[in-house]
Design an enzyme around this catalytic site. Structure first.
Site, mmCIF file in Angstrom:
data_model
loop_
_atom_site.group_PDB
_atom_site.id
_atom_site.type_symbol
_atom_site.label_atom_id
_atom_site.label_comp_id
_atom_site.label_asym_id
_atom_site.label_seq_id
_atom_site.Cartn_x
_atom_site.Cartn_y
_atom_site.Cartn_z
ATOM 1 N N GLU A 161 0.714 -1.158 -0.119
ATOM 2 C CA GLU A 161 0.089 -0.056 -0.193
ATOM 3 C C GLU A 161 0.895 1.446 -0.069
ATOM 4 O O GLU A 161 0.543 2.372 0.234
ATOM 5 C CB GLU A 161 -0.893 -0.078 1.232
ATOM 6 C CG GLU A 161 -1.763 -1.235 1.286
ATOM 7 C CD GLU A 161 -2.985 -0.895 0.288
ATOM 8 O OE1 GLU A 161 -2.929 -0.162 -0.702
ATOM 9 O OE2 GLU A 161 -4.147 -1.630 0.324
ATOM 10 N N HIS B 221 -3.203 2.786 8.351
ATOM 11 C CA HIS B 221 -3.938 2.009 7.317
ATOM 12 C C HIS B 221 -4.479 0.845 8.249
ATOM 13 O O HIS B 221 -3.689 -0.138 8.514
ATOM 14 C CB HIS B 221 -3.617 1.884 6.102
ATOM 15 C CG HIS B 221 -4.219 1.039 5.311
ATOM 16 N ND1 HIS B 221 -5.839 0.942 4.932
ATOM 17 C CD2 HIS B 221 -4.002 -0.338 4.643
ATOM 18 C CE1 HIS B 221 -6.195 0.156 4.414
ATOM 19 N NE2 HIS B 221 -5.411 -0.665 4.157
ATOM 20 N N HIS C 250 -7.549 -2.432 8.652
ATOM 21 C CA HIS C 250 -9.031 -3.096 8.287
ATOM 22 C C HIS C 250 -9.905 -3.320 8.978
ATOM 23 O O HIS C 250 -10.571 -4.401 9.279
ATOM 24 C CB HIS C 250 -8.494 -4.537 7.466
ATOM 25 C CG HIS C 250 -7.856 -4.465 6.275
ATOM 26 N ND1 HIS C 250 -7.053 -5.544 5.566
ATOM 27 C CD2 HIS C 250 -7.101 -3.444 5.587
ATOM 28 C CE1 HIS C 250 -6.441 -5.161 4.658
ATOM 29 N NE2 HIS C 250 -6.305 -3.896 4.676
ATOM 30 N N TYR D 285 -20.128 13.942 17.500
ATOM 31 C CA TYR D 285 -19.264 15.079 17.163
ATOM 32 C C TYR D 285 -17.944 14.831 17.001
ATOM 33 O O TYR D 285 -17.170 15.851 16.594
ATOM 34 C CB TYR D 285 -19.611 16.203 18.375
ATOM 35 C CG TYR D 285 -19.299 15.651 19.738
ATOM 36 C CD1 TYR D 285 -17.760 15.743 20.123
ATOM 37 C CD2 TYR D 285 -19.707 15.186 20.905
ATOM 38 C CE1 TYR D 285 -17.139 15.416 21.230
ATOM 39 C CE2 TYR D 285 -19.517 14.766 22.037
ATOM 40 C CZ TYR D 285 -18.024 15.033 22.286
ATOM 41 O OH TYR D 285 -17.395 14.726 23.515
ATOM 42 N N HIS E 123 -12.957 -2.092 2.079
ATOM 43 C CA HIS E 123 -11.307 -2.316 2.322
ATOM 44 C C HIS E 123 -11.020 -2.073 3.688
ATOM 45 O O HIS E 123 -10.422 -2.672 4.659
ATOM 46 C CB HIS E 123 -10.572 -1.252 1.310
ATOM 47 C CG HIS E 123 -9.080 -1.358 1.286
ATOM 48 N ND1 HIS E 123 -8.379 -1.202 0.330
ATOM 49 C CD2 HIS E 123 -8.391 -2.083 2.196
ATOM 50 C CE1 HIS E 123 -7.089 -1.439 0.626
ATOM 51 N NE2 HIS E 123 -7.005 -1.998 1.845
ATOM 52 N N TYR F 185 -9.039 22.423 22.957
ATOM 53 C CA TYR F 185 -9.149 21.338 24.084
ATOM 54 C C TYR F 185 -7.790 20.551 24.435
ATOM 55 O O TYR F 185 -6.696 20.703 23.420
ATOM 56 C CB TYR F 185 -9.691 20.086 22.990
ATOM 57 C CG TYR F 185 -10.233 18.722 23.842
ATOM 58 C CD1 TYR F 185 -10.806 18.511 24.789
ATOM 59 C CD2 TYR F 185 -9.069 17.690 23.483
ATOM 60 C CE1 TYR F 185 -10.942 17.412 25.489
ATOM 61 C CE2 TYR F 185 -9.248 16.697 24.107
ATOM 62 C CZ TYR F 185 -10.019 16.249 25.224
ATOM 63 O OH TYR F 185 -10.164 15.013 25.772
#
Length: 249
Positions: free
Chosen positions: A110, A128, A130, A149, A190, A245
């Site tokens: 990837e 990334h 799955h 939110y 994916h 925050y």
């Protein structure tokens, strides 16, 4: 064997023999490239995040991948290697063109997605996965409904990038469109992709995205009821509040 065949095979063997020293030199140059202290530290952090993605249930086996950018080098998990087997000697790195500059293990398949993010954003880390709930949602909608939110932490409603074969430039292009103005997206049938200024931030965004997907699936599964969704105004207000925050250092 005829004399002509013997001559041809002999010539091919000689050509391979002549080419071999060059291949050996290239391999040694890649191995002999010194790993900087910053890269070594980043690799340790990267391997820790990759292992955590397995223990947190975000990936199974060797699915998913993690990368960190250090200067002009992108450290990335190698293809098909279980994360618990990775050692400090397995540092795998490429430049922004994809040329391998560290290690001998083949980088993740990837890689096009990771490099596309680094070339077009200021990201320093990409995750990334799955993740099961996020992947399930990616098969149902074109955009994750505003169920919570925390979508504001990803830049707004999370889009779904149209399906394309893994590891292709087409998938990377689809992902970039889904990421416009966002720090995370779903990949149809994916999984997920998020990025951040740090690996901790990118990982946290992945975890939040998976949680929101699980929340929406759970609320949507109640017979005869539809979950309340937030409005764009609600999200804008939260986006404003998130700017202050956390701890100020």
């Amino acid at each position: 064997m005829t004399e002509r065949q013997g001559d041809r095979r002999g010539a091919e063997g000689a050509a391979r023999a002549e080419d071999r020293p060059q291949r050996v030199r290239e391999r040694r140059e890649r191995q002999d490239r010194a790993v900087s202290g910053e890269e070594a530290h980043a690799w340790t952090t990267l391997v820790g995040a990759a292992r955590r993605s397995v223990s947190d249930g975000l990936v199974v086996g060797t699915s998913g991948n993690v990368s960190v950018r250090v200067g002009e080098t992108v450290l990335v998990t190698p293809s098909g290697v279980p994360y618990d087997r990775l050692t400090p000697d397995d540092v795998t790195g490429v430049d922004l063109t994809g040329r391998q500059v560290l290690g001998t293990l083949v980088p993740t398949s990837e890689l096009p997605m990771h490099l596309a993010v680094y070339r077009t954003t200021g990201a320093r880390a990409v995750v990334h996965t799955h993740a099961v709930h996020a992947t399930a949602v990616s098969t149902l909608v074109d955009e994750l409904p505003l169920i919570h939110y925390m979508a504001a932490a990803l830049g707004g409603p999370v889009r779904v990038a149209p399906y394309a074969t893994y590891g292709t430039d087409e998938l990377a292009e689809n992902m970039l469109h889904a990421l416009e103005g966002r720090t995370g997206c779903l990949l149809q049938n994916h999984g997920t992709l998020t990025h951040g200024a740090t690996l901790d931030q990118a990982y946290d965004r992945t975890a939040q995205l998976e949680w929101m997907c699980r929340l929406w699936l759970t609320a949507s599964s109640v017979p005869g009821r539809s979950p309340n969704l937030l409005s764009a105004d609600h999200l804008a207000e939260v986006t404003d509040r998130l700017r202050s925050y956390g701890q100020r250092g």
